[in-house]
Design an enzyme around this catalytic site. Structure first.
Site, PDB file in Angstrom:
ATOM      1  N   HIS A 363       0.774  -1.036   0.045  1.00 17.89           N
ATOM      2  CA  HIS A 363      -0.029   0.050   0.024  1.00 17.89           C
ATOM      3  C   HIS A 363       0.853   1.340   0.045  1.00 17.89           C
ATOM      4  O   HIS A 363       0.392   2.376  -0.462  1.00 17.89           O
ATOM      5  CB  HIS A 363      -0.928  -0.051   1.091  1.00 17.89           C
ATOM      6  CG  HIS A 363      -2.033  -1.071   0.962  1.00 17.89           C
ATOM      7  ND1 HIS A 363      -2.101  -2.438   0.881  1.00 17.89           N
ATOM      8  CD2 HIS A 363      -3.360  -0.814  -0.142  1.00 17.89           C
ATOM      9  CE1 HIS A 363      -3.137  -2.861   0.458  1.00 17.89           C
ATOM     10  NE2 HIS A 363      -3.864  -2.108  -0.153  1.00 17.89           N
ATOM     11  N   ARG A 470      -9.964   4.807  -0.542  1.00 13.06           N
ATOM     12  CA  ARG A 470      -9.709   3.914   0.535  1.00 13.06           C
ATOM     13  C   ARG A 470      -9.892   4.196   1.628  1.00 13.06           C
ATOM     14  O   ARG A 470      -9.074   4.990   2.450  1.00 13.06           O
ATOM     15  CB  ARG A 470      -8.287   3.533   0.290  1.00 13.06           C
ATOM     16  CG  ARG A 470      -8.060   2.749  -0.909  1.00 13.06           C
ATOM     17  CD  ARG A 470      -6.361   2.224  -0.928  1.00 13.06           C
ATOM     18  NE  ARG A 470      -6.145   1.205  -2.068  1.00 13.06           N
ATOM     19  CZ  ARG A 470      -6.098   1.495  -3.294  1.00 13.06           C
ATOM     20  NH1 ARG A 470      -5.563   2.533  -3.649  1.00 13.06           N
ATOM     21  NH2 ARG A 470      -5.541   0.445  -4.074  1.00 13.06           N
ATOM     22  N   ARG A 506     -15.153   2.521  -0.206  1.00 16.09           N
ATOM     23  CA  ARG A 506     -14.852   1.200   0.350  1.00 16.09           C
ATOM     24  C   ARG A 506     -15.112   1.179   1.622  1.00 16.09           C
ATOM     25  O   ARG A 506     -14.348   1.870   2.478  1.00 16.09           O
ATOM     26  CB  ARG A 506     -13.609   0.452  -0.218  1.00 16.09           C
ATOM     27  CG  ARG A 506     -13.422  -0.762   0.275  1.00 16.09           C
ATOM     28  CD  ARG A 506     -12.203  -1.186  -0.601  1.00 16.09           C
ATOM     29  NE  ARG A 506     -10.974  -0.649   0.020  1.00 16.09           N
ATOM     30  CZ  ARG A 506      -9.747  -1.101  -0.482  1.00 16.09           C
ATOM     31  NH1 ARG A 506      -9.628  -1.833  -1.575  1.00 16.09           N
ATOM     32  NH2 ARG A 506      -8.833  -0.369   0.105  1.00 16.09           N
ATOM     33  N   GLU A 604     -12.172  -9.778  -5.904  1.00 12.21           N
ATOM     34  CA  GLU A 604     -10.995  -9.672  -5.596  1.00 12.21           C
ATOM     35  C   GLU A 604     -10.272 -11.054  -5.041  1.00 12.21           C
ATOM     36  O   GLU A 604      -8.896 -11.127  -5.038  1.00 12.21           O
ATOM     37  CB  GLU A 604     -10.415  -8.906  -4.031  1.00 12.21           C
ATOM     38  CG  GLU A 604     -10.983  -7.436  -4.060  1.00 12.21           C
ATOM     39  CD  GLU A 604     -10.416  -6.541  -3.085  1.00 12.21           C
ATOM     40  OE1 GLU A 604      -9.193  -6.007  -3.253  1.00 12.21           O
ATOM     41  OE2 GLU A 604     -11.095  -6.640  -1.811  1.00 12.21           O
ATOM     42  N   ASN A 627      -5.475  -6.038  -7.891  1.00 13.52           N
ATOM     43  CA  ASN A 627      -3.848  -6.051  -7.032  1.00 13.52           C
ATOM     44  C   ASN A 627      -4.328  -7.471  -6.092  1.00 13.52           C
ATOM     45  O   ASN A 627      -3.429  -8.249  -6.303  1.00 13.52           O
ATOM     46  CB  ASN A 627      -3.783  -5.089  -6.112  1.00 13.52           C
ATOM     47  CG  ASN A 627      -4.059  -3.741  -6.992  1.00 13.52           C
ATOM     48  OD1 ASN A 627      -3.789  -3.499  -8.104  1.00 13.52           O
ATOM     49  ND2 ASN A 627      -4.115  -2.665  -6.148  1.00 13.52           N
ATOM     50  N   ASP A 628      -5.287  -7.589  -5.494  1.00 10.34           N
ATOM     51  CA  ASP A 628      -5.468  -8.765  -4.713  1.00 10.34           C
ATOM     52  C   ASP A 628      -5.975  -9.952  -5.687  1.00 10.34           C
ATOM     53  O   ASP A 628      -5.551 -11.040  -5.284  1.00 10.34           O
ATOM     54  CB  ASP A 628      -6.569  -8.554  -3.584  1.00 10.34           C
ATOM     55  CG  ASP A 628      -6.062  -7.757  -2.599  1.00 10.34           C
ATOM     56  OD1 ASP A 628      -4.964  -8.252  -2.083  1.00 10.34           O
ATOM     57  OD2 ASP A 628      -6.534  -6.912  -1.925  1.00 10.34           O
ATOM     58  N   ARG A 638       1.600 -10.254  -2.420  1.00 11.35           N
ATOM     59  CA  ARG A 638       1.965  -8.810  -3.140  1.00 11.35           C
ATOM     60  C   ARG A 638       2.802  -8.030  -2.624  1.00 11.35           C
ATOM     61  O   ARG A 638       3.351  -6.974  -2.855  1.00 11.35           O
ATOM     62  CB  ARG A 638       0.478  -8.230  -3.394  1.00 11.35           C
ATOM     63  CG  ARG A 638      -0.154  -7.724  -2.219  1.00 11.35           C
ATOM     64  CD  ARG A 638      -1.481  -7.225  -2.243  1.00 11.35           C
ATOM     65  NE  ARG A 638      -1.632  -5.586  -2.537  1.00 11.35           N
ATOM     66  CZ  ARG A 638      -2.850  -5.053  -2.342  1.00 11.35           C
ATOM     67  NH1 ARG A 638      -3.912  -5.508  -2.314  1.00 11.35           N
ATOM     68  NH2 ARG A 638      -2.811  -3.779  -2.567  1.00 11.35           N
ATOM     69  N   CYS A 675     -10.695  -1.328 -10.255  1.00 12.93           N
ATOM     70  CA  CYS A 675      -9.840  -0.160  -9.659  1.00 12.93           C
ATOM     71  C   CYS A 675      -8.634  -0.550  -9.121  1.00 12.93           C
ATOM     72  O   CYS A 675      -7.934   0.001  -8.129  1.00 12.93           O
ATOM     73  CB  CYS A 675     -11.033   0.104  -8.452  1.00 12.93           C
ATOM     74  SG  CYS A 675     -11.282  -1.176  -7.194  1.00 12.93           S
TER      75      CYS A 675
HETATM   76  C1  PEP Z   1      -7.243  -4.030  -5.040  1.00 17.83           C
HETATM   77  O1  PEP Z   1      -6.821  -5.175  -4.612  1.00 17.83           O
HETATM   78  O2  PEP Z   1      -7.041  -4.351  -6.466  1.00 17.83           O
HETATM   79  C2  PEP Z   1      -7.648  -2.990  -4.640  1.00 17.83           C
HETATM   80  C3  PEP Z   1      -8.148  -2.065  -5.386  1.00 17.83           C
HETATM   81  O3  PEP Z   1      -7.713  -2.849  -3.346  1.00 17.83           O
HETATM   82  P1  PEP Z   1      -6.189  -2.685  -2.357  1.00 17.83           P
HETATM   83  O4  PEP Z   1      -5.130  -2.324  -3.259  1.00 17.83           O
HETATM   84  O5  PEP Z   1      -6.389  -1.317  -1.519  1.00 17.83           O
HETATM   85  O6  PEP Z   1      -6.122  -4.009  -1.595  1.00 17.83           O
HETATM   86 MG    MG Z   2      -7.763  -5.288  -2.462  1.00 16.31          MG
END
Ligand code: PEP
Ligand code: MG
Length: 756
Positions: A363, A470, A506, A604, A627-628, A638, A675
């Protein structure tokens, strides 16, 4: 065995340069294995040859001179095959090649193992003996283990040596590159400011002081304070302690009274080091000294010394004066940087970030991208505590850090930085243009936000809405959970800033690598643990307060959308919806006339991909958190630098999952957006457009880049690219295809060549 191994590694770790480290290795390994010779051959990056670099038992006069090519001799063979070679009679082996003068004629038994770090053979570690015998399995296992552990230490020490050389005016600086992971794109040239966690002796940066007397006074005061604390505790516990326990306090006081430690620290301060640095350096040396002792009683004293050192350090830190002076072009460097740290430094002074831990999708990296600050993550070999005030270059495109660059090299980076600035300037003209393809197919571009600072930037870049706010970011920057009214005000300012554009909030997504300082979640496997919706459903008081705050904040604006993170089954959605309805009716009961906002689910985890259709039926929209989703589809953490090379955003499995989610949502007539960071990649954006995504939500920094890519293609070209890509088997092939596609579309500005 383990003990010997640990001691050698520790000793090597404290070496100040590579030569010293190799010397320790050969002497200690020969001693531990009882052999007659131990030698290290190191690979010279320029020639690729394995140079006779350190030995205990052979002719030292030829060190640095004799060498073998890869594949040449037994050493070259070990390097080439990347596995051990254990021979009873080395001279009889067909690959044997005598290096004249080094004196190995008399030795028969040979055991060589490669020293490998991150798939690269750094060198070969060899032991030899006169006796004609084969080394047994346990000896081979010992040497292999030793070498595996030493590899990382050698790289670390090599870089540390380069840092010292850079500070020593008598010797020329050695240009050095440290590999990490791309965190946020861009080039930065600046001065390192090291951020360290409090009361950690091992994380104190070395820093020069201009006030030696003041530092000396502070050190003495801290020492006195700790001594006072111990005396108080000892007397308070008085009769409750048995004589042995009492003796421990005496030991503590004796260590503090120890003239050696005090004098050593003082002399370093007089030499110009600040008190915290001097204390940590001296304490670590003493801790290592005790740890190396054979006797277990003495070994345990290491723990006492560490404890005392930490206490003195804590005192020094508590009396430290305010913020450090940030240079104009600051590069923040730390072991594990957090969002809070980023918030403390004036934005106009921050040009780059380096984090020793973490990966491109941590993050902190996401935040850095949002702020447009070039960042390198996972620079595990960086001796970060030694970097204070050093000039550094960051290549955020390839995740590389450079120390002591020469003029020519620096100039190339300066040119690249200037080209980047020119490209951003060109892109600014697109701010007010519509995002549509050449054949007028619209693609709404939204932004991901978290900090208030993102808002102005986002609007400035022409964002059409917020696809992901976020909410954990304001939670992270506080010392306890914000109360409902405080939250309402924070959310209100987001909603107002964008109104009438939609803002997707979120619900709290903590856990994984986002833990709140005041609500620690400690788990063996945090990414598969208590995360996102799992935490908030277990804590209705937190969830309900947040939802009420969001709904109240939207009064009169009606541009709120609520989104649920980490959903992996329908029950979670049902429960969350029930809470949202309850919060809504409570707000109505309080007299506010607010509409129930649209509700969405984040896709996710793989389970949500397979259930995308049933999930879509229950809510108003789906949004993919790529991302997740990538992390869970590929089983690649990650946040872990070691496996970052496997985190393929263009893995065919990821692309097929993305297509499946878009199709499922549309079959239910629901909107689908993305996103995750992928949406901000210009080439990916073209594919997502072709897949039918209704909205792309990204970091504000990437918005105009993506707009440029979309405006450069027709929908048909995008669809052709997608169908070609979907036939390919690997992420590498897909990336190559997309690079060519960008070139063919006149978007070469988005491709960044490697500069070294
Ligand atoms: C994701 O997981 O792609 C996402 C947008 O949420 P975060 O990166 O905050 O986990
Ligand atoms: Mg996520």
């Amino acid at each position: 065995m383990l003990e010997i191994l640990r001691n050698i590694v520790q000793e090597v770790n404290s070496a100040e340069n590579l030569a010293q480290a190799l010397e320790i290795i050969v002497v200690r390994v020969r001693d531990a294995m009882g052999t007659e010779v131990c030698t290290v051959y190191m690979r010279d990056p320029a020639s690729g040859r394995f140079v006779f670099q350190a030995t205990d038992g052979l002719n030292k006069d030829l060190l640095g001179q004799a060498s073998l090519a890869a594949g040449e001799g037994l050493v070259g063979r070990v390097a080439e095959r990347e596995e051990p070679l254990n021979l009873e009679r080395a001279p009889a082996h067909p690959s044997f090649r005598l290096l004249p003068g080094i004196g190995e004629e008399d030795f028969s038994a040979f055991l060589g193992v490669p020293i490998i770090h991150q798939r690269e053979v750094l060198g070969v570690l060899v032991v030899q003996q006169r006796e004609q015998r084969r080394f047994d399995e346990s000896e081979e296992a010992f040497l292999v283990t030793m070498s595996a552990q030493l590899a990382a230490v050698i790289v670390h020490v090599r870089v540390t040596g380069a840092v010292y050389l850079g500070k020593d005016e008598a010797r020329p600086p050695v240009p050095t590159k440290i590999n990490g992971i791309a965190g946020a794109p861009g080039i930065a040239i600046g001065t390192a400011v090291v951020v360290s966690p409090v009361a950690d002796l091992y994380a104190v940066p070395s820093r020069q002081t201009h006030d030696r007397l003041g530092e000396l006074r502070a050190f003495k005061k801290a020492l006195q304070a700790v001594r006072g604390d111990i005396e108080i505790v000892a007397s308070q516990l008085g009769s409750q302690l048995n004589p042995e326990e009492h003796a421990l306090f005496d030991v503590y006081l004796r260590i503090l009274d120890d003239a050696t430690i005090g004098t050593e620290v003082a002399s370093r301060i007089k030499g110009g080091e600040w008190a915290q640095g001097a204390l940590s350096q001296v304490m670590i040396e003493h801790i290592q000294h005790f740890e190396r002792m054979e006797q277990s009683y003495l070994k345990e004293r290491a723990v006492d010394v560490k404890d005392l050192g930490t206490r003195v350090l804590a005192y020094l830190q508590s009396t430290e004066q305010g913020q450090p002076d940030y240079p104009d072009a600051t590069i923040l460097v730390g072991e594990e940087l957090t969002a809070t740290v980023l918030g403390e430094i004036p934005r106009e002074k921050l040009v780059g970030i380096i984090s020793v831990r973490g990966s491109g999708n941590s993050h902190v990296a996401i935040l850095a991208r949002a702020m447009g600050v070039p960042t390198v993550m996972g620079a595990v070999d960086l001796p970060y505590t030694k970097l204070e005030d050093q000039e550094l270059i960051i290549d955020g495109y390839y995740g590389e850090v450079y120390l002591n660059p020469d003029e020519d090299f620096r100039k190339r980076f300066e040119d690249m930085r200037a080209e980047d600035a020119a490209l951003s300037h060109d892109l600014e003209s697109l701010r007010d243009e519509v995002c549509e393809t050449l054949d007028k197919h619209r693609m709404p571009l939204w932004v991901n936000t978290g900090l208030m600072a993102d808002v102005a930037r986002s609007l400035d870049q022409g964002a059409e809405g917020v696809g992901l706010y976020r909410t954990e970011v304001p939670f992270l920057l506080r010392e306890c959970f914000p109360i409902e009214e405080e939250q309402r005000q924070i959310y209100r300012s987001q909603l107002e800033a964008f109104a009438p554009k939609p803002v997707t909030m979120r619900t709290l997504d903590i856990g994984g690598d986002k833990s709140l300082p005041y609500f620690p979640i400690e788990e063996e496997n945090p990414f598969l643990g208590w995360r996102g919706i799992r935490v908030t459903l277990d804590h209705p008081e937190i969830f309900l307060a947040q939802i009420r705050a969001m709904i109240k904040a939207s009064e009169g604006l009606d541009n709120l959308r609520i989104m649920l993170p980490m959903i992996c089954n329908v029950a979670e959605v049902d429960e969350a919806i029930e809470f949202i309805h309850r919060a809504h009716s409570e707000v109505l009961d309080e007299g506010s006339a607010v509409k129930l906002p649209p509700i969405g689910v984040m896709v996710e985890v793989p389970a949500a991909v397979y259930q995308a259709r049933v999930l879509a039926r229950k809510v108003d929209f789906l949004s993919v958190g790529s991302n997740d989703l990538t992390q869970y589809l590929l089983a690649v953490d990650r946040n872990n630098a070691r496996v970052a090379g496997l985190y393929h955003t263009f893995h065919p499995a990821v692309l097929h999952a993305l297509q499946a989610v878009a199709d499922a949502a549309h079959l239910e007539g629901k909107q689908v957006s993305i996103c995750g960071e992928l949406a901000g990649n210009p080439a990916a954006a073209v594919l997502l457009l072709a897949m039918g995504y209704d909205v792309l939500s990204m970091n504000a920094t990437n918005l105009t880049k993506v707009k440029k890519a979309v405006r450069n293609v027709t929908l048909e070209q995008a669809k052709n690219a997608l169908s070609a890509v979907m036939q390919l088997d690997s992420a590498r092939q897909i990336e190559e295809y997309l690079q060519q596609f960008l070139l063919d579309s006149g978007l070469q500005g988005f491709i960044h060549p490697r500069l070294d």
